[in-house]
Design a protein around this motif. Structure first.
Motif, PDB file in Angstrom:
ATOM      1  N   HIS A  78       1.013  -1.155   0.108  1.00 47.29           N
ATOM      2  CA  HIS A  78       0.088   0.117   0.146  1.00 47.29           C
ATOM      3  C   HIS A  78       0.727   1.201  -0.033  1.00 47.29           C
ATOM      4  O   HIS A  78       0.192   2.281   0.404  1.00 47.29           O
ATOM      5  N   THR A  79       1.950   1.189  -0.515  1.00 48.63           N
ATOM      6  CA  THR A  79       3.013   2.451  -0.551  1.00 48.63           C
ATOM      7  C   THR A  79       2.414   3.321  -1.597  1.00 48.63           C
ATOM      8  O   THR A  79       1.936   2.841  -2.643  1.00 48.63           O
ATOM      9  N   PRO A  80       2.029   4.585  -1.351  1.00 51.21           N
ATOM     10  CA  PRO A  80       1.362   5.491  -2.119  1.00 51.21           C
ATOM     11  C   PRO A  80       1.999   5.666  -3.381  1.00 51.21           C
ATOM     12  O   PRO A  80       3.366   5.624  -3.546  1.00 51.21           O
ATOM     13  N   GLY A  81       1.313   5.799  -4.491  1.00 55.18           N
ATOM     14  CA  GLY A  81       1.897   6.437  -5.735  1.00 55.18           C
ATOM     15  C   GLY A  81       1.838   4.942  -6.757  1.00 55.18           C
ATOM     16  O   GLY A  81       2.264   5.011  -7.890  1.00 55.18           O
ATOM     17  N   GLN A  82       1.100   3.869  -6.332  1.00 56.64           N
ATOM     18  CA  GLN A  82       0.822   2.507  -7.174  1.00 56.64           C
ATOM     19  C   GLN A  82      -0.444   2.102  -6.572  1.00 56.64           C
ATOM     20  O   GLN A  82      -0.849   2.301  -5.742  1.00 56.64           O
ATOM     21  N   ARG A  83      -0.681   1.062  -7.512  1.00 60.37           N
ATOM     22  CA  ARG A  83      -2.031  -0.003  -7.270  1.00 60.37           C
ATOM     23  C   ARG A  83      -3.133   0.893  -6.952  1.00 60.37           C
ATOM     24  O   ARG A  83      -3.722   1.806  -7.720  1.00 60.37           O
ATOM     25  N   GLN A  84      -3.786   0.447  -5.903  1.00 60.29           N
ATOM     26  CA  GLN A  84      -5.132   1.323  -5.526  1.00 60.29           C
ATOM     27  C   GLN A  84      -4.841   2.705  -5.269  1.00 60.29           C
ATOM     28  O   GLN A  84      -5.842   3.500  -5.464  1.00 60.29           O
ATOM     29  N   PHE A  85      -3.568   2.973  -4.713  1.00 58.79           N
ATOM     30  CA  PHE A  85      -3.422   4.587  -4.524  1.00 58.79           C
ATOM     31  C   PHE A  85      -2.319   5.102  -5.645  1.00 58.79           C
ATOM     32  O   PHE A  85      -1.342   5.732  -5.398  1.00 58.79           O
ATOM     33  N   THR A  86      -2.612   4.890  -6.928  1.00 59.67           N
ATOM     34  CA  THR A  86      -1.655   5.576  -7.838  1.00 59.67           C
ATOM     35  C   THR A  86      -1.631   7.076  -7.622  1.00 59.67           C
ATOM     36  O   THR A  86      -0.847   7.725  -7.761  1.00 59.67           O
ATOM     37  N   MET A 136     -13.332  -9.826  -7.184  1.00 56.56           N
ATOM     38  CA  MET A 136     -13.970  -8.494  -6.837  1.00 56.56           C
ATOM     39  C   MET A 136     -14.678  -8.314  -5.622  1.00 56.56           C
ATOM     40  O   MET A 136     -15.290  -9.174  -5.166  1.00 56.56           O
ATOM     41  N   GLY A 137     -15.048  -7.118  -5.460  1.00 53.35           N
ATOM     42  CA  GLY A 137     -15.596  -6.794  -4.178  1.00 53.35           C
ATOM     43  C   GLY A 137     -17.297  -6.734  -4.580  1.00 53.35           C
ATOM     44  O   GLY A 137     -17.702  -6.009  -5.070  1.00 53.35           O
ATOM     45  N   ALA A 138     -17.860  -7.491  -3.450  1.00 50.55           N
ATOM     46  CA  ALA A 138     -19.250  -7.601  -3.495  1.00 50.55           C
ATOM     47  C   ALA A 138     -20.009  -6.169  -3.300  1.00 50.55           C
ATOM     48  O   ALA A 138     -20.839  -5.709  -3.611  1.00 50.55           O
ATOM     49  N   PRO A 139     -19.361  -5.311  -2.207  1.00 50.40           N
ATOM     50  CA  PRO A 139     -19.891  -3.886  -2.094  1.00 50.40           C
ATOM     51  C   PRO A 139     -19.553  -3.135  -3.288  1.00 50.40           C
ATOM     52  O   PRO A 139     -20.704  -2.353  -3.673  1.00 50.40           O
ATOM     53  N   ASN A 140     -18.630  -3.297  -4.142  1.00 54.11           N
ATOM     54  CA  ASN A 140     -18.618  -2.706  -5.330  1.00 54.11           C
ATOM     55  C   ASN A 140     -19.717  -2.945  -6.171  1.00 54.11           C
ATOM     56  O   ASN A 140     -20.305  -2.071  -6.990  1.00 54.11           O
ATOM     57  N   VAL A 141     -20.365  -4.052  -6.386  1.00 50.70           N
ATOM     58  CA  VAL A 141     -21.511  -4.625  -7.122  1.00 50.70           C
ATOM     59  C   VAL A 141     -22.612  -3.904  -6.575  1.00 50.70           C
ATOM     60  O   VAL A 141     -23.518  -3.548  -7.338  1.00 50.70           O
ATOM     61  N   VAL A 142     -22.966  -4.081  -5.208  1.00 51.44           N
ATOM     62  CA  VAL A 142     -24.083  -3.493  -4.512  1.00 51.44           C
ATOM     63  C   VAL A 142     -24.299  -1.955  -4.911  1.00 51.44           C
ATOM     64  O   VAL A 142     -25.247  -1.258  -5.199  1.00 51.44           O
ATOM     65  N   ARG A 143     -23.039  -1.187  -4.573  1.00 47.02           N
ATOM     66  CA  ARG A 143     -23.026   0.102  -4.866  1.00 47.02           C
ATOM     67  C   ARG A 143     -23.118   0.822  -6.221  1.00 47.02           C
ATOM     68  O   ARG A 143     -23.257   1.925  -6.341  1.00 47.02           O
ATOM     69  N   GLY A 144     -22.810  -0.153  -7.120  1.00 44.53           N
ATOM     70  CA  GLY A 144     -22.552   0.286  -8.651  1.00 44.53           C
ATOM     71  C   GLY A 144     -21.298   1.015  -8.788  1.00 44.53           C
ATOM     72  O   GLY A 144     -21.239   1.449  -9.881  1.00 44.53           O
ATOM     73  N   GLY A 145     -20.093   0.821  -8.032  1.00 46.72           N
ATOM     74  CA  GLY A 145     -19.148   1.187  -8.423  1.00 46.72           C
ATOM     75  C   GLY A 145     -17.860   0.895  -7.255  1.00 46.72           C
ATOM     76  O   GLY A 145     -18.395   0.706  -6.045  1.00 46.72           O
ATOM     77  N   SER A 146     -16.801   1.151  -7.468  1.00 46.19           N
ATOM     78  CA  SER A 146     -15.577   1.229  -6.349  1.00 46.19           C
ATOM     79  C   SER A 146     -15.679   2.470  -5.702  1.00 46.19           C
ATOM     80  O   SER A 146     -15.961   3.551  -6.007  1.00 46.19           O
ATOM     81  N   HIS A 147     -15.435   2.353  -4.193  1.00 50.22           N
ATOM     82  CA  HIS A 147     -15.446   3.388  -3.359  1.00 50.22           C
ATOM     83  C   HIS A 147     -14.045   4.229  -3.467  1.00 50.22           C
ATOM     84  O   HIS A 147     -13.984   5.286  -3.027  1.00 50.22           O
ATOM     85  N   SER A 148     -13.132   3.429  -4.329  1.00 52.49           N
ATOM     86  CA  SER A 148     -11.910   4.163  -4.415  1.00 52.49           C
ATOM     87  C   SER A 148     -11.785   4.643  -5.728  1.00 52.49           C
ATOM     88  O   SER A 148     -10.655   5.204  -6.341  1.00 52.49           O
ATOM     89  N   GLY A 149     -12.569   4.671  -6.620  1.00 51.56           N
ATOM     90  CA  GLY A 149     -12.730   5.005  -7.913  1.00 51.56           C
ATOM     91  C   GLY A 149     -11.962   4.058  -9.148  1.00 51.56           C
ATOM     92  O   GLY A 149     -11.718   4.496 -10.186  1.00 51.56           O
TER      93      GLY A 149
END
Length: 380
Positions: free
Chosen positions: A170-178, A273-286
Motif C-alpha cells: 500500500h505504498t502511495p503512488g501505485q496500485r490502489q493508490f496511484t 472483486m468486491g461485492a460492495p462494489n457490485v451493490v453500490r454500483g462502483g468502487s469506493h476508491s474510484g
C-alpha cells in the motif's frame, strides 16, 4: 442408524442447474439431491424458497472492524468481537469465512500490529470452545513493506487454519493508490499537513525499496513450500499480474483496472472483486466497476470485503440486473472460492459434500437469508 433431515419443496440451485426438488442431509453431509417433492414423513417444506450452498468468504475485514470500531479504539474483549463478527457472518449466509488479518501496516497508527495476535488467538479460542456458528479459517494479508511483517507471518506459516496468504503493498503512488490525492483522502483522519504528507510518502518509498523485495520473496517461498494458496492484491498493470503469475500466485484480489483483469484471465489467475462494489454500483476508491468486469466475463469470485451482507445481495444482483444465470451467479460465492482455496468438501449441493446450506427467501426482489445449516445443523 443416523437421523435424516429432508428439505423439500425448494428451488435447489446446483452448479449446473436449478429445479424444484428435495435435499436429504445425514451425518453432516448431503446424502441425496432429488427432483420433485418428498413424501417422507417429517420432511421440512421450504415453501418454494431458494436453497443454495453455504456462502464461502475468502477475504473479510469485518473482524478487524469489530476489534477497532473507531479509529484508535480497541475493543476490550477479542472473543466478544469475534462473536459479534461471527453473528453477522452467519446471518449473511456465510458458512465458511477466511478472517483476513493484516501482518503489518503502513498507517492507521500501527493498531493492526496490536490486534494481530489478538485476532489469531480469538479465532483459535472460538474454534476450540465450539462457540462459533460459521467455520472460521485464516487469511493472512502480508504488507510486504512493513519491516516487521515476517515476525508475524513466519510463526503461522505452518498453521493448519491458514488457507490463504495475500501479498499487499500500500505504498502511495501505485496500485490502489496511484493518485496521491486518493491516498490522502482515504487516510483523511490522519490529518497530515502538506509537509508531513510529503515526508511520509518519501519515507514509505524508501522503506519499500529497502525491505519489500526480500520479504515478498520469503513469503512466496514459504507458501510454495507449504502448499498455501497465494493471492496478489490491487493489481493495476499487466506487469503486476505477470510478476504474480511468475511467482505462482493463483488469485488476484480486487484488480483495479480492466487491463489487469484481462491479463489475469490470460495468465489463469482467479479474479476476485468486491461485492460492495457490485451493490453500490462502483468502487469506493474510484477503481474499475465489478459489474463491468462481470459483464465482460472477468469475474470469478466475489468477496464481501467490509460488508458481510453484500455477498448474497451482489450474487443475486448480477443474476437479476445483468442476466447472469443463477447457478453461475451463486457459484461466484460458493463453488468458485471453494475450488480456488482447495476446499473440495463444500461449495456445491451434491451428494457426499458438507451439508452447508442457505435458505433464501425473495422479498420484493431482495434475497433474505431465512435459515442456515452448517454440517447439517441449523445455525440460524
Amino acid at each position: 442408524m443416523s437421523s435424516e433431515t429432508i428439505l423439500t419443496n425448494a428451488l435447489v440451485v446446483t452448479r449446473e442447474d436449478m429445479f424444484s426438488g428435495s435435499v436429504t442431509l445425514a451425518d453432516g453431509l448431503i446424502r441425496a439431491v432429488d427432483r420433485g417433492p418428498s413424501r417422507a414423513p417429517g420432511a421440512v417444506d421450504l415453501g418454494g424458497d431458494v436453497l443454495i450452498p453455504g456462502l464461502i468468504e475468502p477475504h473479510t475485514d469485518n473482524l478487524e472492524r469489530q476489534l477497532m470500531p473507531r479509529p484508535g479504539v480497541l475493543w476490550p474483549s477479542a472473543l466478544a468481537a469475534l462473536m459479534a463478527h461471527d453473528t453477522q457472518v452467519a446471518g449473511a449466509g456465510i458458512t465458511t469465512v477466511l478472517d483476513s488479518i493484516c501482518c503489518g501496516e503502513l498507517n492507521e497508527g500501527k493498531m493492526r500490529r496490536t490486534i494481530f495476535a489478538l485476532s489469531v488467538e480469538a479465532v483459535r479460542h472460538g474454534r476450540r470452545t465450539d462457540v462459533l456458528r460459521a467455520d472460521h479459517l485464516l487469511h493472512l494479508r502480508c504488507e510486504i513493506c512493513d519491516p516487521i511483517v515476517m515476525e508475524h507471518f513466519e510463526p503461522l506459516a505452518d498453521d493448519p487454519l491458514l488457507r490463504l496468504v495475500s501479498l499487499m503493498d500500500h505504498t502511495p503512488g501505485q496500485r490502489q493508490f496511484t493518485s496521491h490525492e486518493k491516498y490522502r483522502e482515504y487516510y483523511g483522519h490522519m490529518n497530515w499537513s502538506d509537509e508531513q504528507f510529503e515526508a511520509m510518502v518519501a519515507e514509505l518509498r524508501a522503506v519499500q525499496e529497502r525491505v519489500a523485495p526480500a520479504q515478498r520473496a520469503r513469503v512466496v517461498e514459504l507458501c510454495r513450500r507449504r502448499g498455501v494458496p497465494l493471492a496478489s492484491h490491487d493489481d493495476t498493470t499487466e506487469e503486476h499480474v505477470d510478476r504474480a503469475g511468475d511467482e505462482g500466485v493463483a488469485i488476484s484480489e480486487f484488480p483495479t483496472t480492466e487491463a489487469a483483469a484481462r491479463r489475469c484471465r490470460e495468465r489463469g489467475l482467479a479474479i476476485v472483486m468486491g461485492a460492495p462494489n457490485v451493490v453500490r454500483g462502483g468502487s469506493h476508491s474510484g477503481n474499475v466497476s465489478a459489474r463491468d468486469m462481470a459483464a465482460a466475463g472477468l469475474l470469478d469470485i466475489l468477496s464481501s470485503d467490509y460488508v458481510p451482507a453484500s455477498l448474497l445481495h451482489a450474487a443475486f444482483l448480477l443474476h437479476g440486473d445483468l442476466g447472469l444465470p443463477l447457478p453461475g451467479a451463486v457459484a461466484l460465492v460458493t463453488d468458485n472460492p471453494a475450488r480456488a482455496l482447495g476446499l473440495d468438501d463444500r461449495g456445491r449441493i451434491a451428494p457426499g459434500l458438507r451439508a452447508d446450506l442457505v435458505r433464501v427467501r425473495m422479498v420484493e426482489g431482495h434475497p433474505v437469508v431465512h435459515q442456515v445449516w452448517k454440517r447439517g445443523a441449523r445455525i440460524l
